[in-house]
Design a protein around this motif. Structure first.
Motif, short mmCIF file in Angstrom:
data_model
loop_
_atom_site.label_atom_id
_atom_site.label_comp_id
_atom_site.label_asym_id
_atom_site.label_seq_id
_atom_site.Cartn_x
_atom_site.Cartn_y
_atom_site.Cartn_z
N PHE A 1 0.83 -1.20 0.00
CA PHE A 1 0.00 0.00 0.00
C PHE A 1 0.87 1.25 0.00
O PHE A 1 0.58 2.22 -0.72
N LEU A 2 1.96 1.25 0.78
CA LEU A 2 2.84 2.42 0.82
C LEU A 2 3.56 2.62 -0.51
O LEU A 2 3.78 3.76 -0.93
N ALA B 1 1.18 4.22 -2.81
CA ALA B 1 0.86 5.60 -2.42
C ALA B 1 1.82 6.61 -3.03
O ALA B 1 1.55 7.81 -3.02
N ARG C 1 3.08 9.59 -0.96
CA ARG C 1 2.03 10.31 -0.24
C ARG C 1 1.92 9.72 1.16
O ARG C 1 2.13 8.54 1.37
N THR C 2 1.56 10.54 2.09
CA THR C 2 1.42 10.10 3.48
C THR C 2 0.10 9.36 3.66
O THR C 2 -0.92 9.77 3.14
N THR C 3 0.18 8.26 4.37
CA THR C 3 -0.99 7.42 4.63
C THR C 3 -1.19 7.33 6.13
O THR C 3 -0.27 7.00 6.87
N SER C 4 -2.39 7.62 6.58
CA SER C 4 -2.67 7.61 8.02
C SER C 4 -2.73 6.20 8.57
O SER C 4 -2.97 5.23 7.83
N VAL D 1 -6.08 4.56 7.89
CA VAL D 1 -6.22 3.99 6.54
C VAL D 1 -5.51 2.64 6.49
O VAL D 1 -6.05 1.66 5.97
N LEU D 2 -4.30 2.56 7.04
CA LEU D 2 -3.57 1.28 7.04
C LEU D 2 -4.33 0.24 7.85
O LEU D 2 -4.39 -0.93 7.46
N GLY E 1 0.72 10.56 9.47
CA GLY E 1 0.79 9.17 9.04
C GLY E 1 2.19 8.74 8.64
O GLY E 1 3.18 9.26 9.15
N ARG F 1 4.96 7.30 5.37
CA ARG F 1 5.26 7.23 3.95
C ARG F 1 6.59 6.51 3.74
O ARG F 1 7.49 6.58 4.58
#
Length: 106
Positions: free
Chosen positions: A34-35, A38, A41-44, A47-48, A93, A95
């Motif tokens: 997923f990262l 992305a 982009r920063t993922t919270s 979301v993870l 988040g 990244r």
């Protein structure tokens, strides 16, 4: 894993095919994939947590948020030797990023 371009500058992010996924757990691999997708982009964490536990009928453990945090910590340690890290942006988040020493090829 694949070769991706940065969505901000268009420069190669690196060749993710060099990341050894053989030692990763299913949860670690899910987060890493997923990262990578992305594209910096920063993922919270929320979301993870949703990505990891959305397919479970019970919704995951009661402390799923903390489980994801610990999984990211273990994954970060495994990636460090391969030239990658997971940056934490507090309150925002995570990244995926290359380490500054250039271990990860462009």
């Amino acid at each position: 894993m694949s070769h991706l371009l940065c969505s901000h500058c268009g420069q190669p992010m690196g060749d993710f095919s060099g990341i050894d996924v053989s030692t990763l757990t299913r949860t670690e691999l899910t987060i890493l994939e997923f990262l990578v997708e992305a594209r910096h982009r920063t993922t919270s964490n929320s979301v993870l947590t949703e990505i990891v536990y959305s397919q479970r009928p019970d919704g995951g453990p009661d402390d799923a948020y903390n489980v994801v945090r610990q999984t990211v910590r273990r994954l970060r340690a495994k990636l460090a030797g391969q030239g990658w890290t997971i940056q934490t942006l507090w309150g925002v988040g995570y990244r995926l990023a290359r380490l500054d020493d250039g271990k990860a090829g462009a």
